[in-house]
Design a protein around this motif. Structure first.
Motif, PDB file in Angstrom:
ATOM      1  N   GLU A  19       0.841  -1.198   0.000  1.00  0.00           N
ATOM      2  CA  GLU A  19       0.000   0.000   0.000  1.00  0.00           C
ATOM      3  C   GLU A  19       0.876   1.249   0.000  1.00  0.00           C
ATOM      4  O   GLU A  19       2.003   1.216   0.500  1.00  0.00           O
ATOM      5  N   ASN A  81      -4.521   1.534  -3.588  1.00  0.00           N
ATOM      6  CA  ASN A  81      -4.840   0.678  -2.434  1.00  0.00           C
ATOM      7  C   ASN A  81      -6.237   0.053  -2.534  1.00  0.00           C
ATOM      8  O   ASN A  81      -7.013   0.120  -1.566  1.00  0.00           O
ATOM      9  N   GLU A 117     -13.382  -1.145  -3.085  1.00  0.00           N
ATOM     10  CA  GLU A 117     -13.075   0.007  -2.251  1.00  0.00           C
ATOM     11  C   GLU A 117     -11.692   0.474  -2.701  1.00  0.00           C
ATOM     12  O   GLU A 117     -10.787  -0.346  -2.848  1.00  0.00           O
ATOM     13  N   TYR A 118     -11.541   1.763  -2.971  1.00  0.00           N
ATOM     14  CA  TYR A 118     -10.233   2.243  -3.444  1.00  0.00           C
ATOM     15  C   TYR A 118     -10.105   3.744  -3.208  1.00  0.00           C
ATOM     16  O   TYR A 118     -11.081   4.416  -2.866  1.00  0.00           O
ATOM     17  N   TYR A 119      -8.908   4.240  -3.414  1.00  0.00           N
ATOM     18  CA  TYR A 119      -8.654   5.680  -3.356  1.00  0.00           C
ATOM     19  C   TYR A 119      -8.317   6.152  -4.761  1.00  0.00           C
ATOM     20  O   TYR A 119      -7.660   5.429  -5.518  1.00  0.00           O
ATOM     21  N   LYS A 124      -9.036  10.380  -2.383  1.00  0.00           N
ATOM     22  CA  LYS A 124     -10.429  10.379  -1.951  1.00  0.00           C
ATOM     23  C   LYS A 124     -10.899   8.925  -2.011  1.00  0.00           C
ATOM     24  O   LYS A 124     -10.644   8.216  -3.000  1.00  0.00           O
ATOM     25  N   LYS A 125     -11.577   8.487  -0.944  1.00  0.00           N
ATOM     26  CA  LYS A 125     -12.007   7.091  -0.866  1.00  0.00           C
ATOM     27  C   LYS A 125     -13.337   6.872  -1.582  1.00  0.00           C
ATOM     28  O   LYS A 125     -14.243   7.693  -1.467  1.00  0.00           O
ATOM     29  N   HIS A 126     -13.423   5.779  -2.315  1.00  0.00           N
ATOM     30  CA  HIS A 126     -14.653   5.417  -3.025  1.00  0.00           C
ATOM     31  C   HIS A 126     -15.011   3.967  -2.723  1.00  0.00           C
ATOM     32  O   HIS A 126     -14.126   3.129  -2.561  1.00  0.00           O
ATOM     33  N   THR A 127     -16.311   3.679  -2.690  1.00  0.00           N
ATOM     34  CA  THR A 127     -16.790   2.296  -2.703  1.00  0.00           C
ATOM     35  C   THR A 127     -17.770   2.221  -3.860  1.00  0.00           C
ATOM     36  O   THR A 127     -18.805   2.893  -3.842  1.00  0.00           O
TER      37      THR A 127
END
Ligand code: CO
Length: 184
Positions: A19, A81, A117-119, A124-127
């Motif tokens: 990561e 990640n 789930e990723y950045y 910025k985090k997304h699902t």
């Protein structure tokens, strides 16, 4: 900058990526260079191990896999990640290729839908859920950061038939119109 693509047989393609944090050196430039490298080699996805970095980063551009008038348009996106949370839907086959394994295309079976789930490049985090070709490209690139290649999905017999070709690729005995780095 265009990176050479690491060829089949190099151990970096077998490492589980680490990561990264938003302080990763020159991340913005690295991502821009990865897009340039992917476009030069006409790829639809590129994972960091393919440019000799065992980190959890890949990019995709599935737009050219869709036709005008299709329900979906594809996606150009950066994934940092990422974690696949679930894979659902029917399992379907598609003939995949890989910039690290030029000249070989084989049917690979994958789930139709994934939840990830990723950045993004701004951390910025997304699902999000993805389906179809976009999901497939993500699954292929995700495999790369887990140290997996599409040929690993093939039945043992099929894979043993490709052994000679794969060995040649690792030695650089292959015709390819983009820059590569061969392990042998
Ligand atoms: Co690949």
């Amino acid at each position: 900058m265009i990176f050479p693509i690491i060829a089949y047989g190099d151990s970096v393609l077998r490492k589980v990526g680490e990561e990264i944090t938003k302080d990763y050196p020159n991340l913005t430039q690295l991502i821009a260079d990865m897009f340039d490298t992917m476009e030069r080699s006409k790829g639809v996805g590129l994972a960091a191990p393919q440019i000799n970095k065992a980190i959890r980063l890949f990019i995709i551009d599935s737009q050219k896999m869709y036709d005008e008038g299709d329900k979906e348009t594809g996606l150009r996106e950066v994934f940092i990640n990422p974690t696949i949370i679930e894979e659902t839907g029917k399992i379907w086959a598609y003939e995949e290729g890989c910039l690290s394994i030029p000249g070989i295309r084989e049917d690979v079976y994958r789930h139709e839908k994934i939840k990830l789930e990723y950045y993004d490049q701004n951390f910025k985090k997304h699902t999000k859920e993805f389906s179809g070709m976009t999901a497939r490209v993500i699954q292929h690139e995700y495999d790369h950061i887990e140290g997996k290649l599409f040929v690993d999905h093939l039945k043992p017999l099929r894979r043993s038939l490709l052994k000679g070709k794969l060995e040649k690729i690792s030695k650089g005995i292959v015709s390819v119109d983009y820059k590569m780095k061969f392990p042998k």
